[in-house]
Design an enzyme around this catalytic site. Structure first.
Site, mmCIF file in Angstrom:
data_model
loop_
_atom_site.group_PDB
_atom_site.id
_atom_site.type_symbol
_atom_site.label_atom_id
_atom_site.label_comp_id
_atom_site.label_asym_id
_atom_site.label_seq_id
_atom_site.Cartn_x
_atom_site.Cartn_y
_atom_site.Cartn_z
ATOM 1 C CE LYS A 93 -1.729 1.563 3.999
ATOM 2 N NZ LYS A 93 -1.528 3.095 4.156
ATOM 3 C CG ASN A 94 2.259 2.473 3.515
ATOM 4 O OD1 ASN A 94 1.208 3.110 3.235
ATOM 5 N ND2 ASN A 94 2.762 2.552 4.999
ATOM 6 C CB CYS A 149 -5.101 6.468 10.296
ATOM 7 S SG CYS A 149 -5.863 5.225 9.515
ATOM 8 N NE ARG A 182 0.203 10.144 10.167
ATOM 9 C CZ ARG A 182 -0.387 9.274 9.130
ATOM 10 N NH1 ARG A 182 -1.465 8.890 9.441
ATOM 11 N NH2 ARG A 182 0.418 8.481 8.412
ATOM 12 C CG ASP A 208 2.704 1.038 9.239
ATOM 13 O OD1 ASP A 208 2.249 1.925 10.073
ATOM 14 O OD2 ASP A 208 3.193 1.465 8.181
ATOM 15 N NE ARG A 235 -6.913 4.792 4.749
ATOM 16 C CZ ARG A 235 -5.957 5.346 5.490
ATOM 17 N NH1 ARG A 235 -6.415 6.046 6.376
ATOM 18 N NH2 ARG A 235 -4.886 5.404 5.002
HETATM 19 N N1 EPU Z 1 7.012 14.031 10.892
HETATM 20 C C1 EPU Z 1 7.250 15.100 11.237
HETATM 21 N N2 EPU Z 1 7.478 16.139 9.948
HETATM 22 C C2 EPU Z 1 6.981 15.876 8.789
HETATM 23 C C3 EPU Z 1 6.860 14.411 8.474
HETATM 24 C C4 EPU Z 1 7.007 13.538 9.440
HETATM 25 O O1 EPU Z 1 7.508 15.539 12.255
HETATM 26 O O2 EPU Z 1 7.182 16.678 7.985
HETATM 27 C C5 EPU Z 1 7.128 12.930 11.805
HETATM 28 C C6 EPU Z 1 5.787 12.345 11.946
HETATM 29 O O3 EPU Z 1 4.880 13.045 12.847
HETATM 30 C C7 EPU Z 1 6.263 10.934 12.623
HETATM 31 C C8 EPU Z 1 7.609 10.594 11.864
HETATM 32 O O4 EPU Z 1 8.089 12.092 11.619
HETATM 33 O O5 EPU Z 1 6.270 11.208 14.074
HETATM 34 C C9 EPU Z 1 7.856 9.726 10.838
HETATM 35 O O6 EPU Z 1 6.689 10.140 9.943
HETATM 36 P P1 EPU Z 1 6.435 9.655 8.340
HETATM 37 O O7 EPU Z 1 6.788 10.882 7.737
HETATM 38 O O8 EPU Z 1 7.849 8.656 8.269
HETATM 39 O O9 EPU Z 1 5.197 9.016 8.085
HETATM 40 P P2 EPU Z 1 4.110 9.080 6.966
HETATM 41 O O10 EPU Z 1 5.213 8.977 5.761
HETATM 42 O O11 EPU Z 1 3.152 10.128 7.089
HETATM 43 C C10 EPU Z 1 4.442 6.572 6.393
HETATM 44 C C11 EPU Z 1 3.381 5.523 6.481
HETATM 45 C C12 EPU Z 1 2.677 5.287 7.599
HETATM 46 C C13 EPU Z 1 3.725 4.715 8.398
HETATM 47 C C14 EPU Z 1 5.062 5.810 8.386
HETATM 48 C C15 EPU Z 1 6.111 5.320 9.267
HETATM 49 C C16 EPU Z 1 2.505 6.241 3.890
HETATM 50 C C17 EPU Z 1 1.386 6.558 3.033
HETATM 51 N N3 EPU Z 1 2.136 6.033 5.399
HETATM 52 O O12 EPU Z 1 3.707 7.619 7.023
HETATM 53 O O13 EPU Z 1 1.625 4.121 7.464
HETATM 54 O O14 EPU Z 1 3.102 4.408 9.759
HETATM 55 O O15 EPU Z 1 5.321 6.045 7.332
HETATM 56 O O16 EPU Z 1 6.572 4.116 8.818
HETATM 57 O O17 EPU Z 1 3.565 5.733 3.681
HETATM 58 C C18 EPU Z 1 -0.046 2.530 7.824
HETATM 59 O O18 EPU Z 1 0.082 2.108 6.664
HETATM 60 O O19 EPU Z 1 -0.762 2.452 8.521
HETATM 61 C C19 EPU Z 1 0.625 3.967 7.988
HETATM 62 C C20 EPU Z 1 0.073 4.944 9.036
#
Ligand code: EPU
Length: 417
Positions: free
Chosen positions: A24-25, A118, A123, A306, A398
């Site tokens: 998915k991601n 979610c 975030r 995750d 989802r």
């Molecule tokens: N963060 C910041 N600033 C930013 C971006 C992130 O502070 O600009 C923080 C976030 O708040 C968090 C950490 O950095 O504490 C890591 O966040 P990341 O950006 O890595 O998460 P994401 O890209 O929004 C993806 C996956 C998530 C998964 C996370 C961590 C997708 C669409 N989502 O989210 O997947 O938990 O990486 O591996 O790729 C899921 O599949 O259930 C899911 C939530």
């Protein structure tokens, strides 16, 4: 329309083989990345989940010609235009933020509603924005809309303050079309990042170092369409492995990359679960007793956040006290009160959950508040005595393709009503 619930009659060991779908991601980044091409792309091995359908719709709204045939999506983005995207489709999924990098790379401008997804606590996307600004974009927010504009993108050196999957990919998407070289330092190393980089390189981009914490991107002036198959979903695979152990069954997950599952399989072995790996298969056999373990979530190759929620359901079956520390999200223990209703003994203190096991689980009515909380409750329901009714199925849809079908083929009694 009243959303259906999932019902599970628990207590049956899962036995058999299950084929894992595309990640998915990775899919939710590769689909918007097609926007960067000036000719058609074919994406294969997509998971059959709602997030993919929503993304296909968004690309159609932008003017792309999109056709879907099972797990294959073909996207012709040649007549696409960067019309503003304030509407509620982008709010339906977190990963809509990848359209910022992709549209910025292709057109130098984008106006888009802030992303949904979610609720796992705050975030922020400040690191994405910092990256776009470093590449020369102006970023302005009015109401819930983000306006990003850059007549010309210029390569830059960007050090991420936090390791972020989203920011790493989003900056990569914009930087492939920037003038000169971009270096992303403290980049995330998840397999999904490597997959997106592979796709972009097949389109003609020049990205080196994806999968390490320094990524170097030399901008190019054109990208062409190509064919790409998405990598297997390590989180879906992990969910079935955990479910097999929780029900004391025996399951092979097939079409996976076992190395991507090592943070989980190492933990399962530590608990006393039997695990075997082969080229594209991971096999687990549950036992009657498991040891408690400590788990700390971390960016890849650490234990994935995750799978933290699914794993807590299994830890209720381990003997002793397990300590689970969630280092990525501040509010990712929403499965805990629901698991407690089923008989689990778990206390949450800040970012730590303390699980006392082993406790028998009993079926009751529970609610999924997010995608992986839903997976956790499905695992608990499969292991529990009696009938579990899970509300909030929309979250589960989802991210998990054909969940009931796959679980039924492993012998589970699960249905929607
Ligand atoms: N963060 C910041 N600033 C930013 C971006 C992130 O502070 O600009 C923080 C976030 O708040 C968090 C950490 O950095 O504490 C890591 O966040 P990341 O950006 O890595 O998460 P994401 O890209 O929004 C993806 C996956 C998530 C998964 C996370 C961590 C997708 C669409 N989502 O989210 O997947 O938990 O990486 O591996 O790729 C899921 O599949 O259930 C899911 C939530």
């Amino acid at each position: 329309m009243l959303m259906k619930t999932l019902k599970i009659k628990g207590g049956r060991p899962l036995i058999g083989r299950v084929q894992i779908g595309g990640a998915k991601n990775s899919a939710v980044a590769v689909i918007p990345a097609t926007v960067l091409a000036e000719s058609g792309c074919e994406i294969e091995n997509l998971p059959e989940i709602r997030d993919v359908d929503v993304y296909a719709e968004i690309l159609r709204d932008l003017g792309a010609v999109v056709t879907k045939d099972g797990r294959c999506l073909s996207v012709d983005p040649s007549r696409l235009s960067p019309i503003p995207l304030p509407d509620n489709k982008v709010k339906k999924l977190r990963a809509s933020y990848y359209l910022i990098g992709a549209l910025l790379g292709r057109f130098g401008e984008v106006s888009i509603g802030l992303p949904g997804g979610c609720d796992l606590g705050p975030r922020p996307i400040d690191q994405h924005i910092k990256g776009f600004r470093a590449l020369g974009a102006t970023v302005r927010q009015s109401g819930g809309i983000l306006h990003v504009h850059a007549p010309e993108l210029t390569g830059a050196r960007i050090f991420l303050d936090v390791v972020s999957v989203g920011a790493t990919i989003n900056i990569m998407l914009a930087a492939v079309r920037a003038r000169g070289v971009t270096v992303i330092e403290n980049a995330a190393k998840e397999p999904e990042i490597v997959d997106v980089a592979t796709f972009l390189n097949t389109m003609g981009a020049q990205i080196k170092g994806a999968g390490t914490d320094v990524i170097r991107i030399r901008g190019v002036s054109r990208l062409r369409g190509c064919r790409h198959a998405i990598i297997p979903d390590r989180i879906e695979a992990g969910t079935y492995l955990i479910a097999a152990a929780a029900t004391r069954g025996e399951v092979s997950v097939e079409q996976v990359i076992p190395r991507h599952l090592e943070p989980l399989t190492a933990k399962l072995r530590e608990m006393g679960v039997r695990v075997r790996e082969d080229d594209e298969t991971v096999w687990v056999q549950g036992g009657s007793r498991y040891r408690a373990v400590d788990v700390k979530t971390a960016p890849y190759p650490g234990f994935p956040t995750d799978l933290q929620q699914p794993l807590t359901a299994l830890l209720t079956q381990a003997e002793g006290v397990s300590v689970v520390t969630e280092n990525i999200y501040s509010a990712r223990f929403k499965q805990v009160p629901e698991l407690a209703r089923m008989g689990a003994r778990i206390r949450v203190a800040g970012t730590t959950a303390i699980v006392e096991g082993s406790t028998p689980l009993y079926g009751t009515s529970v609610t999924a508040t997010d995608l992986r909380a839903g997976a956790s409750l499905v695992i608990a329901g499969l292991a529990a005595e009696g009938e579990t009714e899970i509300a909030g199925v929309g979250y589960i849809d989802r991210g998990y393709e054909r969940l009931e079908e796959k679980l039924r083929s492993l012998g589970a009694e699960i249905w929607r009503s």
